[in-house]
Design a protein around this motif. Structure first.
Motif: not given
Length: 199
Positions: A44, A47, A110, A136, A142
């Motif tokens: 995450q 991204d 993402n 993202s 994201a």
């Protein structure tokens, strides 16, 4: 439904190549489950653009209990890019039809910095089908973060209730629904075509 907001991977583009996934695991020197747990844990942040490729793989290496040298990181970055680089041609054909019919389109993906650059270099004609492109790593949000959807809605200029969000991840679709968007969990381009009444 007035507009459609698409996810990229698993919808417009294919999920990771199984062949390249296997190569990544083998190259890492770790077992399948251990490698993928470390791969996804900081994803995450990657991204969202909080990490670049080398920083991401250093983090993955740390989670695996080792320090990846620069040459190994370079190889892992390259393999990762290759694993995500295939288009879903059936979906691209549908998106093209929608674009030609004047349906307002957006993309919410993402996608880390290196992969965004790869798609802009190799698949610009596909990206150009989406007047609104929420990548993202460029927008600082994201999925399933609410800010990612809001960023796209503001630029599409369409009320949330008139936007259909299409994603293969149910969690992302449910997050969009909490903001008032309509949702469709993608399973195939023909199934989406039927849902849109374009079969």
């Amino acid at each position: 439904m007035e507009a459609v907001l698409f996810d990229m991977f698993g919808v417009v583009a294919m999920d990771q190549s199984p062949t390249v996934r296997a190569t990544m695991v083998e190259y890492s020197g770790h077992d399948h489950d251990t490698f993928w747990a470390a791969y996804w844990a900081p994803r995450q942040d990657y991204d969202r653009g909080d990490l670049d490729g080398p920083a991401y793989w250093r983090t993955v290496g740390g989670l695996l209990g080792e320090s990846f040298e620069p040459e190994r990181i370079e190889r892992l970055v390259a393999l990762d890019l290759d694993s995500w680089s295939r288009l879903n041609e059936d979906s691209v054909a549908l998106v093209t039809e929608l674009s030609e019919a004047g349906v307002p389109l957006g993309l919410l993906s993402n996608i880390p910095p290196e992969l965004a650059a790869r798609f802009e270099e190799r698949h610009s004609s596909v990206l150009d089908l989406f007047p609104t492109r929420g990548l993202s790593c460029r927008i600082g949000h994201a999925k399933p973060e609410a800010g990612a959807y809001r960023w796209c809605l503001e630029r599409m200029g369409t009320p949330a209730g008139e936007v259909l969000f299409v994603d293969d991840n149910r969690t992302n679709v449910e997050a969009a629904g909490k903001l008032g968007l309509q949702g469709h969990v993608f399973t195939s381009a023909p199934e989406l075509r039927r849902a849109l009444g374009r079969d």
